[in-house]
Scaffold this motif. Structure first.
Motif, mmCIF file in Angstrom:
data_model
loop_
_atom_site.group_PDB
_atom_site.id
_atom_site.type_symbol
_atom_site.label_atom_id
_atom_site.label_comp_id
_atom_site.label_asym_id
_atom_site.label_seq_id
_atom_site.Cartn_x
_atom_site.Cartn_y
_atom_site.Cartn_z
ATOM 1 N N MET A 136 14.191 10.281 20.432
ATOM 2 C CA MET A 136 14.991 10.025 19.240
ATOM 3 C C MET A 136 16.438 10.438 19.485
ATOM 4 S SD MET A 136 13.072 8.694 16.923
ATOM 5 C CE MET A 136 14.002 8.995 15.420
ATOM 6 N N ILE A 137 17.361 9.573 19.080
ATOM 7 C CA ILE A 137 18.778 9.886 19.199
ATOM 8 C C ILE A 137 19.188 10.719 17.992
ATOM 9 C CG2 ILE A 137 21.103 8.946 19.294
ATOM 10 C CD1 ILE A 137 19.894 6.423 20.541
ATOM 11 N N PRO A 138 19.695 11.924 18.182
ATOM 12 C CA PRO A 138 20.085 12.735 17.022
ATOM 13 C C PRO A 138 21.353 12.194 16.374
ATOM 14 C CG PRO A 138 20.698 13.844 19.054
ATOM 15 C CD PRO A 138 19.908 12.634 19.461
ATOM 16 N N THR A 139 21.504 12.478 15.117
ATOM 17 C CA THR A 139 22.746 12.180 14.416
ATOM 18 C C THR A 139 23.641 13.402 14.541
ATOM 19 O OG1 THR A 139 21.667 10.671 12.882
ATOM 20 C CG2 THR A 139 23.770 11.608 12.188
ATOM 21 N N ILE A 140 24.870 13.187 14.986
ATOM 22 C CA ILE A 140 25.779 14.308 15.260
ATOM 23 C C ILE A 140 26.887 14.346 14.213
ATOM 24 C CG2 ILE A 140 25.285 14.363 17.736
ATOM 25 C CD1 ILE A 140 27.878 12.770 18.181
ATOM 26 N N PHE A 141 27.454 15.515 14.040
ATOM 27 C CA PHE A 141 28.560 15.675 13.092
ATOM 28 C C PHE A 141 29.477 16.783 13.593
ATOM 29 C CE2 PHE A 141 25.126 18.435 11.779
ATOM 30 C CZ PHE A 141 25.745 19.641 11.525
ATOM 31 N N ALA A 142 30.736 16.739 13.170
ATOM 32 C CA ALA A 142 31.708 17.769 13.542
ATOM 33 C C ALA A 142 33.002 17.520 12.786
ATOM 34 C CB ALA A 142 31.979 17.752 15.048
#
Length: 442
Positions: A1-7
């Motif tokens: 699964m491709i994680p959802t990233i944030f920053a």
């Protein structure tokens, strides 16, 4: 699964507005969970009231933008939250996003890396994004923008495609010798290789112009003790960067300051006075001064006008075509000179400011003459240079190869070297190195 990233995509600290970017397969969930509303129109700002999905606590009111894949920076679904720039607001938003399943904070450069992996741009453009973020002068900005728009990548891809056509001719001649091919198919490759070797050599023979522009152009101030080098550095920097004293030998080490000359980044270095050393510490300072002068892109050779007609022999010995000759303390001199060491003299007084505007103009003109970008985009990184040198060496071997099979293998090596620059071949081992220096949020 491709994680959802944030920053956060804006610098940390207090500000009017902060941007938090989200990218990945569940990016839309971030907006619907925190904003409590359907997705807005793509690429249109919508007012949202953001709340923590765990307990409904009000976080902030701001704007949200929705960029569905593939028309986004990363090529994935992307959401941007534009909120008030207080630390507590951003921290609350980050904490709320971290609570969502499948979400995690982005690694440095991970947004750009995903954009590269999804075919939004090549490696040269990705590196240019980092250069643009770090740009401090207009010349650095122009170079980064030109590379980001693909000028450098297109040049290298053109070379790679020409080599691939040549390789196809070589392999056709090797694999199908009995077929009805035109005569001299392999011989047609030689002029292609010779032309590319010439273009590669011209591109490499640039005196590291693009790399210098990224890192700063080095200018060394050299001269005898008490010639006024430190005073000149302070006058050009417009601050007390170096200690000034009538005592000879005050400067023992290299003192640097950064300037913007005509949009070009300059590292100006004051060095120890050139003379017979009195002790081992001064001897080391003089060695460093001579080393800095030898490695500098430009030199300011400073002579003391008070001592005329005598000229310091050690300073005179380093005057060459990359030197601007400065005659300091002209306000206290009874005589002057117009030429020293075959170079025109710039008469100045670091104390009164006399002649400093003319010196700055001459220095700026010398920098622009040496580093202004011509028509061809500049080579900007050491890894590009290494790959291009490897490619040129392979093509030179191909021209001398005794068998067409050996020539074809060398051409393949050249193609792979060019592909590593843009990422058109397997460059997994390079990606961590390239993207790890990016800032968070890019």
């Amino acid at each position: 699964m491709i994680p959802t990233i944030f920053a956060p995509a804006t610098a940390p600290g207090r500000g009017g507005v902060a941007i938090v970017r989200v990218s990945g397969p569940d990016a839309a969930t971030a907006l619907t969970s925190l904003g409590g509303r359907p997705l807005p129109e793509p690429r249109a700002a919508a007012v949202v009231r953001l709340s923590d999905p765990r307990d409904g606590e009000f976080l902030d009111q701001g704007l949200a933008l929705w960029f569905p894949a593939p028309r986004s920076f990363t090529g994935e679904d992307v959401v941007e939250f534009h909120v008030h720039g207080g630390r507590a607001v951003v921290a609350g938003l980050i904490d709320a996003l971290a609570s969502l399943p499948g979400f995690r904070i982005a690694e440095p450069g991970e947004f750009s890396r995903r954009g590269f992996e999804n075919g939004k741009f090549d490696l040269t453009a990705a590196e240019a994004i980092a250069d643009l973020v770090d740009a401090e002068t207009s010349a650095q900005r122009r170079q980064a923008l030109r590379q980001m728009e693909g000028d450098l990548g297109r040049l290298y891809e053109d070379w790679r495609h020409r080599l691939m056509r040549g390789l196809a001719h070589l392999e056709a001649d090797i694999d199908f010798p009995d077929e009805d091919l035109p005569d001299g198919v392999a011989d047609q490759v030689r002029p292609v290789l010779e032309a590319l070797i010439g273009e590669l050599s011209a591109h490499l023979n640039d005196k590291h112009r693009g790399e210098r522009l990224r890192d700063g152009i080095h200018i060394a101030i050299v001269g005898a003790p008490n010639a006024g080098k430190s005073s000149l550095l302070n006058a050009l920097a417009r601050r007390e960067a170096a200690i000034v004293s009538e005592r000879a030998g005050t400067t023992r080490d290299v003192v640097e300051t950064h300037l913007d000359l005509g949009g070009y980044p300059v590292v100006l270095a004051d060095t120890a006075g050139l003379r017979e050393a009195a002790d081992e510490i001064e001897s080391e300072g003089i060695r460093r001064a001579l080393d800095r002068a030898a490695r500098a892109d430009l030199k300011l050779a400073v002579f003391d006008a008070v001592t005329l007609p005598d000229l310091d022999a050690k300073t005179l010995a380093i005057v060459d075509d990359d030197t601007l000759v400065v005659l300091n303390k002209c306000d206290r001199a009874a005589v002057t000179l117009e030429v020293i060491g075959g170079r025109p003299v710039l008469a100045v007084s670091a104390v009164t400011g006399q002649g400093l505007p003319e010196l700055l103009s001459a220095l700026t003109a010398a920098v622009i003459t040496r580093f202004e970008a011509p028509g061809v985009p500049a080579l900007t990184r050491a890894r590009h240079r290494t790959a291009l040198e490897e490619c040129r060496a392979a093509l030179q071997r191909a021209l001398l190869a005794p068998l067409p099979e050996l020539a074809a293998e060398d051409v393949r090596i050249g193609i792979r070297a060019l592909g590593r620059i843009t990422g058109r071949v397997d460059v997994e081992d390079l990606l961590d190195v390239i993207f790890r220096d990016f800032c968070i949020g890019k």
